[in-house]
Design an enzyme around this catalytic site. Structure first.
Site, PDB file in Angstrom:
ATOM      1  N   LYS A 294       0.868  -1.182   0.000  1.00 25.81           N
ATOM      2  CA  LYS A 294       0.000   0.000   0.000  1.00 25.81           C
ATOM      3  C   LYS A 294       0.899   1.224   0.000  1.00 25.81           C
ATOM      4  CE  LYS A 294      -3.712   2.360   2.500  1.00 25.81           C
ATOM      5  NZ  LYS A 294      -4.599   2.327   3.685  1.00 25.81           N
ATOM      6  N   LYS A 347      -2.136  -1.600  -3.719  1.00 24.81           N
ATOM      7  CA  LYS A 347      -2.963  -0.389  -3.750  1.00 24.81           C
ATOM      8  C   LYS A 347      -2.049   0.819  -3.919  1.00 24.81           C
ATOM      9  CE  LYS A 347      -6.369   2.139  -0.953  1.00 24.81           C
ATOM     10  NZ  LYS A 347      -7.104   2.189   0.334  1.00 24.81           N
ATOM     11  N   SER A 373     -10.073   5.324  -5.380  1.00 28.91           N
ATOM     12  CA  SER A 373     -11.034   6.392  -5.645  1.00 28.91           C
ATOM     13  C   SER A 373     -10.540   7.381  -6.691  1.00 28.91           C
ATOM     14  CB  SER A 373     -11.361   7.121  -4.343  1.00 28.91           C
ATOM     15  OG  SER A 373     -10.178   7.644  -3.738  1.00 28.91           O
TER      16      SER A 373
END
Length: 426
Positions: A294, A347, A373
């Site tokens: 991440k 991510k 997003s």
């Protein structure tokens, strides 16, 4: 012109539909089959060249196989359509033939061949639908994420999950918008058995027992500081103390019925600690999807608006990975595997296709990708401005994530993409 009558399939009423054929091609095509009806979409008329030249279906002569073979051996060969002419090139085209033994375009020359040799496929089963929930009864639109809402956990959420299941998406991940009054510096609300997430899990499992529920394990939605961990007075994010809280949060979610807990905090050692805590409480069957790689990315902005979880100060670079780093992802991968992770997640998604491939090539565990997003909102914005074809770019982006090596994809496009795969209109 020949015609044929076919009975349409409809369990409510049986009616006849007449199809007109020209040559050998029908002008309507079955596009999707469901257990209630057969749908048809119009298709343009096409005249078969053989039919136009009198080489249509020939009446059978009633000969046996042996008689047909004997006729051919004797030189009596039945007529067949002529060899089609070579299409003419535009006037002025140079005469040129390259001495190539390999011509990859040969395998791309028709839709049937392209479909036969397609290496990567995607289906609704590959998608996990991230859903935002809140305590209110109304669904609140998220300004930075067109088409996404903070869903009321008792009403809007249940309806949205039902829509997703109707098109084959049976996996979701929950993200809560927690009331500010419940946020503390240690995030204790994260492991409240009657908190928003555990209540929601119990409600969904009661309504849809076979629904696969992923949960987020991190303190930022519950922290008054907006960080994924406990913040010391000098601003340092405390690792081991945070992991202690995360273990309690994971156990609370498992107790409510979560299928997969997903630590997204990036604290060192949290996967092993959570595995031990789950096993000690009898939740050996609950999986762990670790946010293995991440990155401290700028693509998360709209998400933080959705949950109102921006850090009160500073950034998350002391625990999330540096976007400039590649090899470091291997360190995280080896640690997560050793500590008992069941799924490894990367991510963001599209900007990190190389990292997805790195994990795929170095681990036999399932790999997940999170199309975050910012990626979602950019595609949406481009579509609204007519700068891109939103639907085509959406599907291409998901296929790219699969091609890079992702087994599952967390995406806000899950419902829209699944509808496209099922041939539904948006």
């Amino acid at each position: 012109m020949a015609s044929m009558t076919i009975n349409s399939v409809n369990f409510g009423t049986a009616k006849a539909v007449k199809f007109e054929y020209v040559g050998l091609r029908v002008h309507q095509n079955i596009t999707s089959v469901r257990h209630h009806s057969v749908k048809f979409a119009p298709r343009s008329l096409t005249v078969n060249a053989a039919e136009a030249h009198g080489y249509g279906p020939v009446k059978k002569m009633g000969k046996s196989d042996e008689e047909c073979e004997a006729a051919v051996v004797a030189g009596i060969v039945p007529e067949a359509p002529p060899v089609p002419p070579i299409p003419a090139a535009p006037a002025g085209t140079p005469l040129a033939t390259l001495p190539l033994s390999k011509r990859p375009r040969r395998n791309r020359r028709s839709p049937a061949l392209r479909a036969a040799f397609q290496e990567t496929s995607i289906s609704p089963a590959n998608l996990v639908y991230p859903l935002f929930i809140h305590e209110g009864e109304e669904d609140t639109p998220i300004g930075a994420m067109p088409g996404c809402y903070r869903l009321g956990w008792r009403h809007g959420l249940v309806e949205e999950v039902g829509k997703a299941r109707d098109v084959g998406v049976n996996s979701i991940v929950l993200f809560p918008k927690v009331p500010d009054a419940l946020k503390t510096s240690t995030g204790d609300e994260a492991y409240n058995d009657n908190g928003l997430v555990p209540r929601t899990i119990r409600l969904l499992k009661d309504k849809y027992p076979d629904l696969v529920i992923y949960t987020d394990v991190a303190l930022d939605p519950y922290s008054s500081d907006g960080h994924d961990g406990i913040v010391r007075e000098d601003g340092v994010i405390m690792n081991d103390e945070t992991v202690h809280q995360l273990c309690k949060q994971a156990v609370s979610q498992a107790r409510a019925g979560a299928d997969v807990v997903s630590p997204s905090d990036m604290m060192d050692g949290r996967v092993g600690a959570i595995r031990a805590a789950l096993d000690a409480e009898g939740f050996q069957h609950v999986s762990i999807m670790s946010y293995t790689a991440k990155y401290a990315s700028s693509f998360y902005g709209p998400f933080r608006e959705a949950l109102d979880s921006n850090p009160r100060f500073g950034d998350k670079k002391t625990y999330q990975m540096n976007p400039a780093n590649y090899r470091e992802a291997l360190i995280e991968t080896r640690e997560d595997e050793a500590e008992g992770a069941d799924i490894l997640l990367v991510k963001p998604g599209l900007p990190y296709l190389d990292i997805i491939r790195l994990l795929r090539d170095n681990s036999s565990l399932p790999v997940a990708a999170y199309q975050v997003s910012g990626e979602y909102s950019m595609i949406k914005a481009g579509g609204v401005l007519k700068m891109i074809d939103e639907e085509r770019v959406m599907m291409e982006s998901l296929m790219c994530l699969r091609r890079a090596g992702a087994d599952i994809i967390l995406t806000y496009f899950a419902l829209q993409a699944a509808r496209c795969m099922c041939g539904e209109k948006r």
